[in-house]
Design an enzyme around this catalytic site. Structure first.
Site, PDB file in Angstrom:
ATOM      1  N   ARG A  61      -3.133 -13.936  -2.046  1.00  8.11           N
ATOM      2  CA  ARG A  61      -3.226 -14.210  -0.600  1.00  8.11           C
ATOM      3  C   ARG A  61      -3.855 -15.577  -0.327  1.00  8.11           C
ATOM      4  O   ARG A  61      -3.569 -16.206   0.689  1.00  8.11           O
ATOM      5  CB  ARG A  61      -3.968 -13.085   0.122  1.00  8.11           C
ATOM      6  CG  ARG A  61      -3.196 -11.764   0.029  1.00  8.11           C
ATOM      7  CD  ARG A  61      -3.583 -10.728   1.045  1.00  8.11           C
ATOM      8  NE  ARG A  61      -3.180  -9.407   0.580  1.00  8.11           N
ATOM      9  CZ  ARG A  61      -1.952  -8.895   0.702  1.00  8.11           C
ATOM     10  NH1 ARG A  61      -1.008  -9.588   1.282  1.00  8.11           N
ATOM     11  NH2 ARG A  61      -1.675  -7.694   0.237  1.00  8.11           N
ATOM     12  N   ARG A 112     -12.994 -14.294  -1.742  1.00  8.60           N
ATOM     13  CA  ARG A 112     -12.125 -14.968  -0.763  1.00  8.60           C
ATOM     14  C   ARG A 112     -12.911 -15.808   0.238  1.00  8.60           C
ATOM     15  O   ARG A 112     -12.384 -16.792   0.765  1.00  8.60           O
ATOM     16  CB  ARG A 112     -11.245 -13.943  -0.028  1.00  8.60           C
ATOM     17  CG  ARG A 112     -10.119 -13.431  -0.902  1.00  8.60           C
ATOM     18  CD  ARG A 112      -9.124 -12.541  -0.176  1.00  8.60           C
ATOM     19  NE  ARG A 112      -8.055 -12.164  -1.097  1.00  8.60           N
ATOM     20  CZ  ARG A 112      -7.245 -11.125  -0.947  1.00  8.60           C
ATOM     21  NH1 ARG A 112      -7.369 -10.343   0.107  1.00  8.60           N
ATOM     22  NH2 ARG A 112      -6.296 -10.863  -1.831  1.00  8.60           N
ATOM     23  N   LYS A 145     -12.664  -9.170  -3.544  1.00  6.91           N
ATOM     24  CA  LYS A 145     -11.207  -9.037  -3.647  1.00  6.91           C
ATOM     25  C   LYS A 145     -10.749  -9.736  -4.939  1.00  6.91           C
ATOM     26  O   LYS A 145     -11.546  -9.962  -5.845  1.00  6.91           O
ATOM     27  CB  LYS A 145     -10.538  -9.629  -2.403  1.00  6.91           C
ATOM     28  CG  LYS A 145     -10.823  -8.833  -1.135  1.00  6.91           C
ATOM     29  CD  LYS A 145     -10.134  -7.485  -1.171  1.00  6.91           C
ATOM     30  CE  LYS A 145     -10.393  -6.666   0.065  1.00  6.91           C
ATOM     31  NZ  LYS A 145      -9.933  -5.295  -0.067  1.00  6.91           N
ATOM     32  N   ASP A 180      -6.683  -7.892   4.751  1.00  4.67           N
ATOM     33  CA  ASP A 180      -5.826  -8.739   3.919  1.00  4.67           C
ATOM     34  C   ASP A 180      -5.295  -9.953   4.675  1.00  4.67           C
ATOM     35  O   ASP A 180      -4.753 -10.876   4.067  1.00  4.67           O
ATOM     36  CB  ASP A 180      -4.651  -7.917   3.367  1.00  4.67           C
ATOM     37  CG  ASP A 180      -5.124  -6.889   2.342  1.00  4.67           C
ATOM     38  OD1 ASP A 180      -6.249  -7.043   1.819  1.00  4.67           O
ATOM     39  OD2 ASP A 180      -4.382  -5.926   2.076  1.00  4.67           O
ATOM     40  N   ARG A 187     -14.164  -6.492 -10.775  1.00  2.00           N
ATOM     41  CA  ARG A 187     -14.269  -5.853  -9.445  1.00  2.00           C
ATOM     42  C   ARG A 187     -14.990  -4.509  -9.516  1.00  2.00           C
ATOM     43  O   ARG A 187     -14.903  -3.793 -10.507  1.00  2.00           O
ATOM     44  CB  ARG A 187     -12.875  -5.730  -8.830  1.00  2.00           C
ATOM     45  CG  ARG A 187     -12.277  -7.110  -8.613  1.00  2.00           C
ATOM     46  CD  ARG A 187     -10.908  -7.052  -7.991  1.00  2.00           C
ATOM     47  NE  ARG A 187     -10.924  -6.474  -6.665  1.00  2.00           N
ATOM     48  CZ  ARG A 187      -9.834  -6.177  -5.967  1.00  2.00           C
ATOM     49  NH1 ARG A 187      -8.639  -6.388  -6.500  1.00  2.00           N
ATOM     50  NH2 ARG A 187      -9.930  -5.680  -4.763  1.00  2.00           N
ATOM     51  N   SER A 218       0.836  -1.212   0.000  1.00  2.00           N
ATOM     52  CA  SER A 218       0.000   0.000   0.000  1.00  2.00           C
ATOM     53  C   SER A 218       0.863   1.251   0.000  1.00  2.00           C
ATOM     54  O   SER A 218       0.588   2.226  -0.703  1.00  2.00           O
ATOM     55  CB  SER A 218      -0.876   0.043   1.258  1.00  2.00           C
ATOM     56  OG  SER A 218      -1.816  -0.981   1.224  1.00  2.00           O
ATOM     57  N   SER A 236     -12.826   1.753   2.964  1.00  2.00           N
ATOM     58  CA  SER A 236     -11.850   1.314   1.962  1.00  2.00           C
ATOM     59  C   SER A 236     -10.770   2.367   1.787  1.00  2.00           C
ATOM     60  O   SER A 236     -11.046   3.518   1.440  1.00  2.00           O
ATOM     61  CB  SER A 236     -12.567   1.074   0.622  1.00  2.00           C
ATOM     62  OG  SER A 236     -11.636   1.153  -0.448  1.00  2.00           O
TER      63      SER A 236
END
Ligand code: S3P
Length: 450
Positions: free
Chosen positions: A388, A346, A342, A315, A121, A22, A166
């Protein structure tokens, strides 16, 4: 590429992890807008971050990369030039959403394109506020999905209450705010990571905090060029911190890692689950706290993760779900519907893979209920193209009987180049590493009642 894992011997290691993802995106963008040359050390040379670097290059910014983790960004006092082609954001949601904000402030037209996963997304969350500020944005995909066509310029500051917590939305609107007339304020339902605001301040861009947790930026400011060292990414360290925490007697020390308190909720959860965690901030000079984390493992017990904690460990939820499967009792993750949008869904991916490895999992609309401790067995699991998920299940393989194979694991390059080598070291440790006692321990984080 496939990742192969098997049960790890006792963990006793000292590691560092690559730079924070980030922060790497944001530091490159703000340095590009600054009034001179900025050297960024500890930059994360992952595919996601390189999409941001290449986007900035396409907008006329010279960025040299003398080593993979060092950028020399030649800031041009906020002057960007029209790109000669579309800008490819690849799989990087952060690139697309932050770039949408930056481009909303430019008078030329640009087009942001995405790979197949990013193209699904949601982008409405940034399109809406940027339109309110005066940008003309067209989403070419169905239901406000990419590609995005952005025609910006002439923005006015707004006060925006985001329906989602967010950091990408907040960052996008604040970047646009830098090019808007007057003051731009973003408010969110609960605090997401605050790297945009901290980096603005580091590069001497004036912001203001409201009582309600809102943050404002004033338009027409030029960031002051400065060098910056990016701390290690706690979200990458999380994979190994959880592995050590879930192994009674396991011990791991991570050095030079980011300890921004909008990112450290994971540590509180590990304490709640029974692990010993110590953290020591060694450097705050650059506004982003950086230091050491040390974890000692224990038999873990289940916990509840919900409410305001969720955006601050969003995350880490895939690897925390693996911790939940290894813990005794029930682990509940709620209010995490964001996981559905994501890099993959997920929630579905975690439930699917944990079940294949032998855990009992109930999938909820906004989370998971995991019954442990599960006697995990090695299996062939899918990455779902999500870095991830791939890494979380490689780590699950360290606790499973037999071999675990994570298929299509190339996606780990999006956030953690070097993960495969680190995994290999945990399975076959070659050298004993010195461990250092550290100061200050954490008390269990309160469960956030909603
Ligand atoms: C990020 C914010 C989070 C996080 C993502 C990186 C950022 O996404 O999941 O990996 O750098 O702003 P959201 O803003 O969608 O919560």
């Amino acid at each position: 590429m496939e990742l192969r894992a098997k049960r790890a011997p006792r963990i006793d290691a000292e590691i560092t992890v690559p730079g924070d993802k980030s922060i790497s995106h944001r530091a490159a963008i703000i340095a590009a807008l600054s009034n001179g040359v900025c050297t960024l050390r500890g930059f994360l040379p992952s595919e996601d971050c390189m999409h941001t670097v290449n986007a900035l290059r396409a907008l006329g910014i010279q960025i040299d990369q003398p080593r993979p983790d060092e950028l020399i960004v030649h800031g041009k006092k906020r002057v960007l030039t029209a790109p000669s082609a579309e800008i490819d954001c690849g799989n990087s949601g952060t690139t697309m959403r932050l770039m949408a904000g930056l481009l909303a402030g430019q008078t030329f037209e640009s087009r942001l394109v995405a790979d197949a996963s990013l193209a699904r997304r949601p982008m409405e969350r940034v399109i809406l506020p940027l339109r309110k500020m005066g940008a003309i944005i067209t989403a070419e995909g169905p239901e406000q999905t990419p590609p995005l066509r952005v025609q910006g310029g002439g923005l006015r500051g707004i006060s925006y209450s985001s329906p989602v917590a967010s950091a990408q939305v907040k960052g996008s609107v604040l970047l646009a705010g830098l090019f808007a007339k007057g003051k731009t304020t973003v408010n969110e339902p609960s605090l997401s990571r605050n790297h945009t605001e901290l980096l603005f301040n580091y590069f001497l861009v004036r912001t203001a905090k409201g009582d309600n947790g809102s943050v404002s930026v004033f338009g027409d400011q030029v960031p002051e060029s400065r060098d910056f060292s990016i701390p290690g990414d706690l979200s990458s360290a999380a994979f190994w911190l959880v592995a050590a925490a879930a192994q009674p007697g396991g011990h791991l020390l991570v050095r030079d890692v980011g300890l921004n308190d909008t990112r450290t909720a994971l540590l509180g959860v590990l304490v709640r689950m029974g692990a010993q965690v110590r953290e020591a901030v060694e450097d705050v000079d650059q506004l982003e706290p950086c230091g050491i984390v040390e974890v000692t493992g224990a038999p873990l017990k289940g916990t509840v993760i919900q409410g305001k904690e969720v955006p601050q460990l969003i995350d880490e939820l895939p690897i925390l779900a693996v911790a939940g499967a290894l813990a005794s009792g029930t682990t509940i993750i709620r209010h995490a519907q964001e996981l559905r949008v994501k890099e993959t869904d997920r929630i579905a991916a975690i439930a699917h893979n944990l079940r294949i490895m032998g855990a009992q999992v109930i999938e909820m609309k906004d989370g998971l209920e995991i019954h442990g401790p599960a006697p995990l067995h090695g299996a062939r699991v899918a990455s779902f193209g999500d870095h991830r998920i791939a890494m979380a299940f490689a780590v699950a393989g360290l606790f499973a009987d037999g071999e675990t194979i994570v298929q299509d694991a190339d996606c780990i390059r999006e956030s953690y180049p070097g993960f495969e080598t680190a995994l290999e070291e945990f399975i076959n440790p070659k050298r004993a590493r010195a461990t250092t006692p550290v100061i200050g321990s954490l008390s269990p984080a309160r469960i956030d009642e909603e």
